[in-house]
Enzyme design. Structure first.
Site, PDB file in Angstrom:
ATOM      1  N   GLY A 132      -8.914  53.269  -7.651  1.00 60.62           N
ATOM      2  CA  GLY A 132      -7.300  52.216  -8.047  1.00 60.62           C
ATOM      3  C   GLY A 132      -8.625  50.909  -8.185  1.00 60.62           C
ATOM      4  O   GLY A 132      -7.897  50.499  -8.654  1.00 60.62           O
ATOM      5  N   GLU A 157     -13.056  59.564  -6.945  1.00 63.49           N
ATOM      6  CA  GLU A 157     -11.611  60.104  -6.006  1.00 63.49           C
ATOM      7  C   GLU A 157     -11.684  61.689  -5.439  1.00 63.49           C
ATOM      8  O   GLU A 157     -11.948  62.263  -4.569  1.00 63.49           O
ATOM      9  CB  GLU A 157     -10.057  59.866  -7.241  1.00 63.49           C
ATOM     10  CG  GLU A 157      -9.485  58.686  -6.340  1.00 63.49           C
ATOM     11  CD  GLU A 157      -9.671  58.883  -8.067  1.00 63.49           C
ATOM     12  OE1 GLU A 157     -11.035  58.518  -8.531  1.00 63.49           O
ATOM     13  OE2 GLU A 157      -9.602  57.697  -8.126  1.00 63.49           O
ATOM     14  N   GLU A 200      -9.230  50.743 -12.311  1.00 63.87           N
ATOM     15  CA  GLU A 200      -7.875  52.098 -12.999  1.00 63.87           C
ATOM     16  C   GLU A 200      -6.436  50.490 -12.564  1.00 63.87           C
ATOM     17  O   GLU A 200      -5.808  49.947 -13.508  1.00 63.87           O
ATOM     18  CB  GLU A 200      -6.552  52.949 -11.838  1.00 63.87           C
ATOM     19  CG  GLU A 200      -7.293  54.242 -11.650  1.00 63.87           C
ATOM     20  CD  GLU A 200      -7.113  54.696 -10.988  1.00 63.87           C
ATOM     21  OE1 GLU A 200      -7.024  55.004  -9.349  1.00 63.87           O
ATOM     22  OE2 GLU A 200      -6.156  55.872 -11.229  1.00 63.87           O
ATOM     23  N   ALA A 222      -8.412  52.184  -4.098  1.00 63.12           N
ATOM     24  CA  ALA A 222      -7.401  52.772  -3.333  1.00 63.12           C
ATOM     25  C   ALA A 222      -8.283  51.964  -1.845  1.00 63.12           C
ATOM     26  O   ALA A 222      -8.996  52.970  -1.705  1.00 63.12           O
ATOM     27  CB  ALA A 222      -6.872  53.408  -3.781  1.00 63.12           C
TER      28      ALA A 222
HETATM   29  N1  CAA Z   1     -10.963  51.971   1.113  1.00 63.25           N
HETATM   30  C1  CAA Z   1     -11.130  51.789   2.703  1.00 63.25           C
HETATM   31  N2  CAA Z   1     -12.070  51.205   2.544  1.00 63.25           N
HETATM   32  C2  CAA Z   1     -13.367  50.656   2.078  1.00 63.25           C
HETATM   33  C3  CAA Z   1     -13.460  51.315   0.439  1.00 63.25           C
HETATM   34  C4  CAA Z   1     -12.069  51.734   0.465  1.00 63.25           C
HETATM   35  N3  CAA Z   1     -11.208  52.548  -0.884  1.00 63.25           N
HETATM   36  N4  CAA Z   1     -14.529  50.940   0.122  1.00 63.25           N
HETATM   37  C5  CAA Z   1     -15.155  50.438   1.048  1.00 63.25           C
HETATM   38  N5  CAA Z   1     -14.716  50.280   1.708  1.00 63.25           N
HETATM   39  C6  CAA Z   1     -15.371  49.441   3.150  1.00 63.25           C
HETATM   40  C7  CAA Z   1     -16.367  50.050   4.182  1.00 63.25           C
HETATM   41  O1  CAA Z   1     -15.311  51.577   5.243  1.00 63.25           O
HETATM   42  C8  CAA Z   1     -17.230  49.646   5.008  1.00 63.25           C
HETATM   43  O2  CAA Z   1     -16.119  49.144   5.711  1.00 63.25           O
HETATM   44  P1  CAA Z   1     -16.916  49.247   7.380  1.00 63.25           P
HETATM   45  O3  CAA Z   1     -17.982  47.691   7.515  1.00 63.25           O
HETATM   46  O4  CAA Z   1     -15.872  48.876   8.628  1.00 63.25           O
HETATM   47  O5  CAA Z   1     -17.468  50.985   7.159  1.00 63.25           O
HETATM   48  C9  CAA Z   1     -17.040  48.284   3.796  1.00 63.25           C
HETATM   49  O6  CAA Z   1     -16.011  48.561   3.341  1.00 63.25           O
HETATM   50  C10 CAA Z   1     -18.147  48.089   2.798  1.00 63.25           C
HETATM   51  O7  CAA Z   1     -18.523  49.170   2.200  1.00 63.25           O
HETATM   52  P2  CAA Z   1     -19.680  50.170   2.061  1.00 63.25           P
HETATM   53  O8  CAA Z   1     -20.002  50.231   3.472  1.00 63.25           O
HETATM   54  O9  CAA Z   1     -19.450  51.355   2.219  1.00 63.25           O
HETATM   55  O10 CAA Z   1     -20.477  49.286   1.120  1.00 63.25           O
HETATM   56  P3  CAA Z   1     -21.998  50.064   0.813  1.00 63.25           P
HETATM   57  O11 CAA Z   1     -22.554  48.870   0.005  1.00 63.25           O
HETATM   58  O12 CAA Z   1     -22.672  50.430   1.393  1.00 63.25           O
HETATM   59  O13 CAA Z   1     -20.814  51.184  -0.498  1.00 63.25           O
HETATM   60  C11 CAA Z   1     -19.196  52.140  -2.598  1.00 63.25           C
HETATM   61  C12 CAA Z   1     -19.961  50.699  -1.265  1.00 63.25           C
HETATM   62  C13 CAA Z   1     -20.757  52.561  -3.059  1.00 63.25           C
HETATM   63  C14 CAA Z   1     -18.551  51.088  -3.523  1.00 63.25           C
HETATM   64  C15 CAA Z   1     -18.869  52.906  -1.099  1.00 63.25           C
HETATM   65  O14 CAA Z   1     -18.177  51.645  -0.279  1.00 63.25           O
HETATM   66  C16 CAA Z   1     -17.664  53.740  -1.220  1.00 63.25           C
HETATM   67  O15 CAA Z   1     -18.022  55.109  -1.792  1.00 63.25           O
HETATM   68  N6  CAA Z   1     -16.596  53.231  -1.364  1.00 63.25           N
HETATM   69  C17 CAA Z   1     -15.232  54.128  -1.751  1.00 63.25           C
HETATM   70  C18 CAA Z   1     -15.269  54.263  -3.389  1.00 63.25           C
HETATM   71  C19 CAA Z   1     -13.831  55.501  -3.227  1.00 63.25           C
HETATM   72  O16 CAA Z   1     -13.999  56.610  -2.907  1.00 63.25           O
HETATM   73  N7  CAA Z   1     -12.872  55.016  -3.959  1.00 63.25           N
HETATM   74  C20 CAA Z   1     -11.533  55.632  -4.243  1.00 63.25           C
HETATM   75  C21 CAA Z   1     -10.588  55.150  -3.003  1.00 63.25           C
HETATM   76  S1  CAA Z   1      -9.325  56.844  -3.643  1.00 63.25           S
HETATM   77  C22 CAA Z   1      -8.257  56.469  -4.914  1.00 63.25           C
HETATM   78  O17 CAA Z   1      -8.613  54.577  -5.156  1.00 63.25           O
HETATM   79  C23 CAA Z   1      -7.765  56.574  -5.101  1.00 63.25           C
HETATM   80  C24 CAA Z   1      -6.600  56.545  -6.143  1.00 63.25           C
HETATM   81  O18 CAA Z   1      -6.877  56.538  -7.777  1.00 63.25           O
HETATM   82  C25 CAA Z   1      -5.756  55.292  -6.194  1.00 63.25           C
END
Ligand code: CAA
Length: 258
Positions: A109, A132, A112, A66
């Protein structure tokens, strides 16, 4: 066809394709993505020219979860008032079989969303997880419920409580993924599988999916009653007559989806 901004939508033969397309955010699922994916899936579902739907992302990310930036400032009452992930219920409710073709990250998400589909095909690069807990929250699009049903309590608990990601091979061993294929073959394999499914009769596809869904929801006894009724109801379809006649006549069936 409707114009979408965050997804690409295409129909190839009897297969509807939905490609998540927010590369700048690794296909993070914001409200617009939820509305668009759901609208596209529901439109395919209403079209009897479509017998299977494939949802996919990019090589690097199916979806990284998400959209954290969209949620960060929200309050509990915002979450309840907007039913933040509510749009996905209609996606999960489509009658048409849906395949998730997953390459790269399927996190939060994203994992999911894959689990709302009926079949998960994974590239060998796929990584699944529910991270999360690292954000101070828990899965909110069904992860605590569907992951347990997919891989059992103990493995789901490890992943959800630790936030650890698992690779494609581990996900296949755990039963989350039906097959792992080389990343370069993912879309071809998804196409073959989707075309095979879409070549079957729609009434039996809908009945099979509804019965599988029922098994996730209910007791064995209630599920067997559902299956008995669904099986019997198919004997009022043209496709049942055609399918069985084709077997007797040693030819391929020509289903009319009625
Ligand atoms: N939401 C918003 N933006 C996101 C995102 C997310 N879930 N995941 C990645 N992005 C964005 C980053 O902020 C980044 O944007 P900027 O360049 O503007 O900073 C861009 O995508 C590229 O991401 P990274 O630079 O972080 O890429 P990476 O290759 O270094 O890392 C990754 C990849 C390990 C997937 C890392 O992006 C990450 O950890 N993302 C979040 C994963 C996460 O926590 N997901 C759970 C979200 S909460 C949820 O999903 C709730 C639910 O149950 C519904």
């Amino acid at each position: 066809m409707t114009e979408y901004e965050t997804i690409l939508v295409e129909q190839r033969g009897r297969v509807g394709w939905i490609t998540l397309n927010r590369p700048q955010a690794l296909n993070a699922l914001n409200g617009q993505v939820a509305d668009e994916v759901t609208a596209a899936a529901v439109a395919f579902d209403e079209d009897d020219g479509v017998g299977a739907i494939v949802v996919t992302g990019s090589e690097k990310a199916f979806a990284a979860g998400a959209d954290i930036k969209e949620m960060e400032g929200m309050s509990a009452s915002d979450m309840f008032a907007t039913d933040h992930f509510g749009a996905w219920n209609d996606f999960a409710g489509v009658r048409t079989p849906v395949i998730a073709a997953v390459s790269g990250f399927a996190l939060g998400g994203g994992c999911e969303l894959a689990m709302m589909c009926d079949i998960i095909l994974a590239a060998d690069t796929a990584k699944f997880g529910q991270p999360e807990i690292n954000l101070g929250v828990i899965p909110g699009m069904g992860g605590t419920q569907r992951l347990i049903r997919a891989i059992g309590y103990y493995k789901a608990a490890e992943l959800i409580l630790s936030g650890r990601m698992m690779g494609a091979e581990e996900a296949e061993r755990a039963g989350l993924v039906s097959r792992v294929v080389p990343a370069s073959d993912l879309l071809d394999e998804a196409t073959k599988l989707a075309e095979t499914i879409a070549s079957k009769g729609l009434p039996s596809l809908y009945a099979a999916k509804a019965s599988l869904d029922t098994a996730m929801e209910t007791t064995l006894a209630a599920g067997l009653i559902h299956e008995k009724k669904a099986f019997a109801a198919l004997f009022d379809t043209e496709d049942q007559k055609e399918g069985m006649a084709a077997f007797r006549e040693k030819r391929e069936p020509n289903f009319t989806h009625r």
